[in-house]
Design a protein around this motif. Structure first.
Motif, mmCIF file in Angstrom:
data_model
loop_
_atom_site.group_PDB
_atom_site.id
_atom_site.type_symbol
_atom_site.label_atom_id
_atom_site.label_comp_id
_atom_site.label_asym_id
_atom_site.label_seq_id
_atom_site.Cartn_x
_atom_site.Cartn_y
_atom_site.Cartn_z
ATOM 1 N N ILE A 264 0.825 -1.090 -0.058
ATOM 2 C CA ILE A 264 0.133 -0.329 0.010
ATOM 3 C C ILE A 264 1.004 1.485 -0.120
ATOM 4 O O ILE A 264 0.555 2.201 -0.773
ATOM 5 C CB ILE A 264 -0.729 -0.086 1.040
ATOM 6 N N CYS A 265 1.999 1.479 1.024
ATOM 7 C CA CYS A 265 3.476 2.291 0.819
ATOM 8 C C CYS A 265 3.632 2.413 -0.208
ATOM 9 O O CYS A 265 3.207 3.616 -0.550
ATOM 10 C CB CYS A 265 3.777 1.833 2.186
ATOM 11 N N LEU A 266 3.959 1.542 -1.313
ATOM 12 C CA LEU A 266 4.550 1.497 -2.824
ATOM 13 C C LEU A 266 3.741 2.190 -3.375
ATOM 14 O O LEU A 266 3.709 2.944 -4.321
ATOM 15 C CB LEU A 266 5.721 0.862 -2.213
ATOM 16 N N THR A 267 2.716 1.715 -2.884
ATOM 17 C CA THR A 267 1.373 2.031 -4.342
ATOM 18 C C THR A 267 1.306 3.560 -4.152
ATOM 19 O O THR A 267 1.157 4.551 -5.268
ATOM 20 C CB THR A 267 0.099 0.830 -4.393
ATOM 21 N N GLY A 268 1.142 4.284 -2.959
ATOM 22 C CA GLY A 268 0.745 5.380 -2.685
ATOM 23 C C GLY A 268 1.616 5.938 -3.299
ATOM 24 O O GLY A 268 2.062 7.089 -3.580
ATOM 25 N N LEU A 269 3.407 5.793 -3.276
ATOM 26 C CA LEU A 269 3.826 6.439 -3.654
ATOM 27 C C LEU A 269 4.388 6.956 -4.831
ATOM 28 O O LEU A 269 4.334 7.707 -5.583
ATOM 29 C CB LEU A 269 5.662 5.923 -3.550
ATOM 30 N N THR A 270 4.306 5.079 -5.757
ATOM 31 C CA THR A 270 4.104 5.834 -7.231
ATOM 32 C C THR A 270 3.097 6.534 -7.922
ATOM 33 O O THR A 270 2.969 7.238 -8.572
ATOM 34 C CB THR A 270 4.154 4.301 -7.621
ATOM 35 N N LEU A 271 2.074 6.195 -6.905
ATOM 36 C CA LEU A 271 0.641 7.522 -7.288
ATOM 37 C C LEU A 271 0.732 8.592 -6.980
ATOM 38 O O LEU A 271 0.826 9.652 -7.963
ATOM 39 C CB LEU A 271 -0.673 6.643 -7.044
ATOM 40 N N GLY A 272 1.443 8.739 -6.590
ATOM 41 C CA GLY A 272 1.640 10.479 -5.885
ATOM 42 C C GLY A 272 2.617 10.825 -6.459
ATOM 43 O O GLY A 272 2.870 11.676 -7.417
ATOM 44 N N GLN A 273 3.524 9.818 -7.880
ATOM 45 C CA GLN A 273 4.649 10.199 -8.282
ATOM 46 C C GLN A 273 4.150 10.471 -10.075
ATOM 47 O O GLN A 273 4.671 11.454 -10.595
ATOM 48 C CB GLN A 273 6.030 9.202 -8.179
ATOM 49 N N ALA A 274 3.088 10.062 -10.454
ATOM 50 C CA ALA A 274 2.498 9.652 -10.928
ATOM 51 C C ALA A 274 1.828 10.802 -11.646
ATOM 52 O O ALA A 274 0.969 11.561 -12.740
ATOM 53 C CB ALA A 274 1.458 8.578 -11.704
ATOM 54 N N ASN A 275 1.175 11.488 -10.070
ATOM 55 C CA ASN A 275 -0.161 13.282 -9.959
ATOM 56 C C ASN A 275 0.957 14.037 -10.037
ATOM 57 O O ASN A 275 0.542 15.418 -10.019
ATOM 58 C CB ASN A 275 -0.495 12.878 -9.161
ATOM 59 N N ALA A 276 2.700 13.745 -10.068
ATOM 60 C CA ALA A 276 3.678 15.045 -9.784
ATOM 61 C C ALA A 276 3.416 16.060 -10.573
ATOM 62 O O ALA A 276 3.271 15.535 -11.781
ATOM 63 C CB ALA A 276 4.919 14.861 -9.551
#
Length: 95
Positions: A11-23
Motif C-alpha cells: 500500500i505504501c509503495l503504491t501510494g508513492l507511485t501514484l503520488g509520483q505519477a500525479n506530480a
C-alpha cells in the motif's frame, strides 16, 4: 503477521507511485505557457487588477478553455502543468 507487513508495504509503495505519477511538471508548464500563451498576449493578462480568475480551479478551467480555443489538444496533465506554473508565478492561490 508477515502478510500484514507485506500488505502495508504494498500500500505504501503504491501510494508513492501514484503520488509520483500525479506530480506536476512546472518546467513543462512554463514552456507551454511561453510558447502558446505569453507569446501572443504577454503577461499583462495575469497581472492586471481586474482578473477574471479568482481561484485555483478557475485557473485550470481558464487554461482548458484557452487551449481548446487554440486547438492545442493538450492532455489534462498539460493543462494542470500550465495552470500550476501560472499559479506559482502570478496568481498564488492557496487552494
Amino acid at each position: 503477521m508477515r502478510p500484514l507487513t507485506t500488505l502495508i508495504g504494498t500500500i505504501c509503495l503504491t501510494g508513492l507511485t501514484l503520488g509520483q505519477a500525479n506530480a506536476l511538471d512546472l518546467a513543462a508548464g512554463k514552456a507551454q505557457v511561453e510558447e502558446n500563451c505569453t507569446a501572443c498576449h504577454g503577461s499583462e493578462v495575469y497581472t492586471r487588477k481586474e482578473r477574471r480568475v479568482t481561484g485555483r480551479q478557475e485557473l485550470s478551467s481558464q487554461v482548458q478553455r484557452c487551449q481548446l480555443s487554440l486547438n492545442l489538444n493538450w492532455f489534462e496533465d498539460e493543462v494542470e502543468n500550465s495552470a500550476e506554473h501560472l499559479n506559482q508565478t502570478y496568481y498564488h492561490f492557496s487552494e
